[in-house]
Motif scaffolding. Structure first.
Motif, PDB file in Angstrom:
ATOM      1  N   UNK A   1      10.215  -4.642  22.871  1.00  0.00           N
ATOM      2  CA  UNK A   1      11.320  -5.398  22.659  1.00  0.00           C
ATOM      3  C   UNK A   1      12.477  -4.300  22.711  1.00  0.00           C
ATOM      4  N   UNK A   2      13.474  -4.586  23.916  1.00  0.00           N
ATOM      5  CA  UNK A   2      14.372  -3.781  24.176  1.00  0.00           C
ATOM      6  C   UNK A   2      15.855  -4.259  23.653  1.00  0.00           C
ATOM      7  N   UNK A   3      16.800  -3.407  23.813  1.00  0.00           N
ATOM      8  CA  UNK A   3      18.102  -3.785  23.415  1.00  0.00           C
ATOM      9  C   UNK A   3      18.820  -4.722  24.492  1.00  0.00           C
ATOM     10  N   UNK A   4      17.938  -4.970  25.582  1.00  0.00           N
ATOM     11  CA  UNK A   4      18.362  -5.941  26.630  1.00  0.00           C
ATOM     12  C   UNK A   4      17.501  -7.031  26.980  1.00  0.00           C
ATOM     13  N   UNK A   5      16.448  -7.076  26.196  1.00  0.00           N
ATOM     14  CA  UNK A   5      15.579  -8.173  26.404  1.00  0.00           C
ATOM     15  C   UNK A   5      13.903  -7.768  26.044  1.00  0.00           C
ATOM     16  N   UNK A   6      12.728  -8.331  26.291  1.00  0.00           N
ATOM     17  CA  UNK A   6      11.623  -7.698  26.174  1.00  0.00           C
ATOM     18  C   UNK A   6      10.799  -7.859  27.325  1.00  0.00           C
TER      19      UNK A   6
ATOM     20  N   UNK B   1       1.945  -6.624  32.200  1.00  0.00           N
ATOM     21  CA  UNK B   1       2.310  -7.623  33.036  1.00  0.00           C
ATOM     22  C   UNK B   1       3.762  -7.527  33.588  1.00  0.00           C
ATOM     23  N   UNK B   2       4.609  -6.774  33.008  1.00  0.00           N
ATOM     24  CA  UNK B   2       5.870  -6.698  33.608  1.00  0.00           C
ATOM     25  C   UNK B   2       6.545  -8.001  33.564  1.00  0.00           C
ATOM     26  N   UNK B   3       6.496  -8.853  32.743  1.00  0.00           N
ATOM     27  CA  UNK B   3       6.949 -10.317  32.550  1.00  0.00           C
ATOM     28  C   UNK B   3       7.762 -10.181  31.559  1.00  0.00           C
TER      29      UNK B   3
ATOM     30  N   UNK C   1      14.878  -6.273  34.357  1.00  0.00           N
ATOM     31  CA  UNK C   1      14.200  -5.657  35.439  1.00  0.00           C
ATOM     32  C   UNK C   1      12.884  -6.699  35.573  1.00  0.00           C
ATOM     33  N   UNK C   2      12.474  -6.864  34.336  1.00  0.00           N
ATOM     34  CA  UNK C   2      11.307  -7.778  34.479  1.00  0.00           C
ATOM     35  C   UNK C   2      11.526  -9.298  35.086  1.00  0.00           C
ATOM     36  N   UNK C   3      12.701  -9.771  34.840  1.00  0.00           N
ATOM     37  CA  UNK C   3      13.089 -10.939  35.410  1.00  0.00           C
ATOM     38  C   UNK C   3      13.031 -11.105  36.845  1.00  0.00           C
ATOM     39  N   UNK C   4      13.576  -9.766  37.457  1.00  0.00           N
ATOM     40  CA  UNK C   4      13.517  -9.480  38.860  1.00  0.00           C
ATOM     41  C   UNK C   4      12.129  -9.645  39.307  1.00  0.00           C
ATOM     42  N   UNK C   5      11.233  -9.479  38.748  1.00  0.00           N
ATOM     43  CA  UNK C   5       9.648  -9.483  39.159  1.00  0.00           C
ATOM     44  C   UNK C   5       9.157 -11.014  39.025  1.00  0.00           C
ATOM     45  N   UNK C   6       9.715 -11.969  38.543  1.00  0.00           N
ATOM     46  CA  UNK C   6       9.293 -13.296  38.521  1.00  0.00           C
ATOM     47  C   UNK C   6       9.112 -14.058  39.542  1.00  0.00           C
TER      48      UNK C   6
ATOM     49  N   UNK D   1      -6.251 -21.696  25.881  1.00  0.00           N
ATOM     50  CA  UNK D   1      -4.974 -20.774  25.144  1.00  0.00           C
ATOM     51  C   UNK D   1      -4.588 -19.847  25.904  1.00  0.00           C
ATOM     52  N   UNK D   2      -3.388 -19.744  25.941  1.00  0.00           N
ATOM     53  CA  UNK D   2      -2.735 -18.756  26.784  1.00  0.00           C
ATOM     54  C   UNK D   2      -1.932 -17.594  25.989  1.00  0.00           C
ATOM     55  N   UNK D   3      -2.019 -16.458  26.321  1.00  0.00           N
ATOM     56  CA  UNK D   3      -1.567 -15.234  25.398  1.00  0.00           C
ATOM     57  C   UNK D   3      -0.568 -14.384  26.405  1.00  0.00           C
ATOM     58  N   UNK D   4       0.394 -13.770  25.777  1.00  0.00           N
ATOM     59  CA  UNK D   4       1.361 -12.744  26.211  1.00  0.00           C
ATOM     60  C   UNK D   4       2.136 -13.313  27.299  1.00  0.00           C
ATOM     61  N   UNK D   5       2.086 -12.573  28.276  1.00  0.00           N
ATOM     62  CA  UNK D   5       2.903 -13.030  29.528  1.00  0.00           C
ATOM     63  C   UNK D   5       2.533 -14.403  29.992  1.00  0.00           C
TER      64      UNK D   5
END
Lengths: 147, 88, 147, 88
Positions: free
Chosen positions: A125-130, A135-137, A142-147, B13-17
């Motif tokens: 949990x970062x100051x600008x999101x998690x 998974x980098x999700x 930065x994580x949103x860009x990977x979606x 069940x789904x976890x995490x990301x």
């Protein structure tokens, strides 16, 4: 002793409980949450989630794998879940063995296996999101860009 | 479990990301006789397209043991969708 | 922190003091006194003696060797001297590092070096006499035979 | 230290099994100019023959640093006789 717990890990108790008069070596590994920072943001805390009871069973399975490979007399793995502050222990591994070679090798094996097969996930949990580590999700820019 | 109408439900069940991407942590899916994890995954991504890009990174468990895509799923099974683990 | 102390080692305190938010891995090695027995005799306790301050300096030197070889941020070595009961810790080594590979390797290096270069000696006190470990000199029947 | 009579003393410390074998933990030895650790060892085993069988296993320190047999010893030096270490 294999456990997944909420709340702080009392490292000294977990370790001392593994001392045995037939063992000369106790190797431990403690994973602690690491501060990270990038431009303009930093990690505030971590949050761990587990798939239980599969995660409990996998920890015990690692203990059995170790007992098959090395002469060890006590293996303890305690993993914390939920919110964990920076610099706090998230996992404590303790191996007591008659000889130090086995203790070192088994404790290293345990953490490598945990990172391969135990269904536990870490969210930074970062100051600008998690972001879900691995998974980098997440909700960070930065994580949103990977979606 | 087999229902009176012949439908067969597994618990997923789904976890995490993966839970994030699906927007769900737990659901039930009807599966036909002889269905595999692969069939279930196709059904799941049809319903939650956000999961599709994660496909290559995910592992699956049936009744709390890792399983491959060819694994048959039966009524009452617990299927788990597991992103890359990151404990420790 | 490098120290030679008399009296019990409080393992939890020594270890927890090494946690740092810039480190994700804390590897420790704890040497504990091991029960031993032969026909008709057994170890009752151990007694450690050190050549101070050379031993203190050698511990600190091991710390410097580690800092030259690995990216570690904290190294603690505390060795107990005097009488130590069975199953009790005689030495605690703690290495905190950003990455676990360095922590494991450095903690193992520390105990191997201690056993090579730090002037500390262990005397096993058996029910039938004592023996200096490593020299096989003492008052036990078997040790006397070697004189 | 140099005495009025020209003798030169070094302090010798013995540890562990070496102290046992000599029956002494600390003593002073007079050494002549240019004497080495080897000379001191000969003097020591002459006085404490119980040390002789340990010779091959011992290490030596001068002023708290390991030193070889060729090392010169000077007045005021602290020489230590070190059996195989067994800490840990």
């Amino acid at each position: 002793m294999f456990a997944i717990v909420e709340g702080p890990l009392v490292v000294g108790e977990i370790i001392s409980g593994a001392f045995r008069p037939d063992c000369g070596a106790v190797a431990t590994f403690i994973g602690t949450t690491r501060e990270d920072a990038t431009e303009g943001a930093r990690v505030e805390y971590l949050e761990y989630e587990a798939y239980r009871p599969m995660a409990d069973r996998k920890l015990a399975e690692i203990g059995r794998e170790i007992a098959e490979r090395w002469d060890v007399r006590e293996v303890r793995i305690v993993h914390r879940i939920g919110r964990v502050g920076l610099g706090e222990p998230s996992v404590v591994i303790v191996v007591a063995a008659p000889r130090r070679g086995a203790a070192f090798e088994a404790s290293r094996y345990a953490i490598e296996r945990i990172k391969q097969v135990v269904p536990i996930w870490k969210r930074e949990v970062w100051s600008d999101g998690y972001v879900w580590v691995g998974s980098q999700v997440g909700t960070r820019p930065a994580a949103r860009a990977l979606r | 479990m087999s229902g009176m109408n012949g439908t067969r439900a597994v618990r997923v069940l789904l976890f995490g990301a993966a839970a994030d991407q699906a927007g769900a942590r737990e659901l039930e899916l009807q599966v036909r006789d002889g269905a595999t994890l692969g069939d279930l995954w196709n059904e799941l991504t049809g319903r939650y397209p956000g999961l599709t890009p994660m496909g290559d990174t995910l592992a699956f468990a049936v009744n709390q043991e890792y399983a491959g895509m060819e694994r048959r799923v039966s009524p009452g099974d617990e299927v788990a969708i597991l992103p890359p683990v990151s404990g420790g």
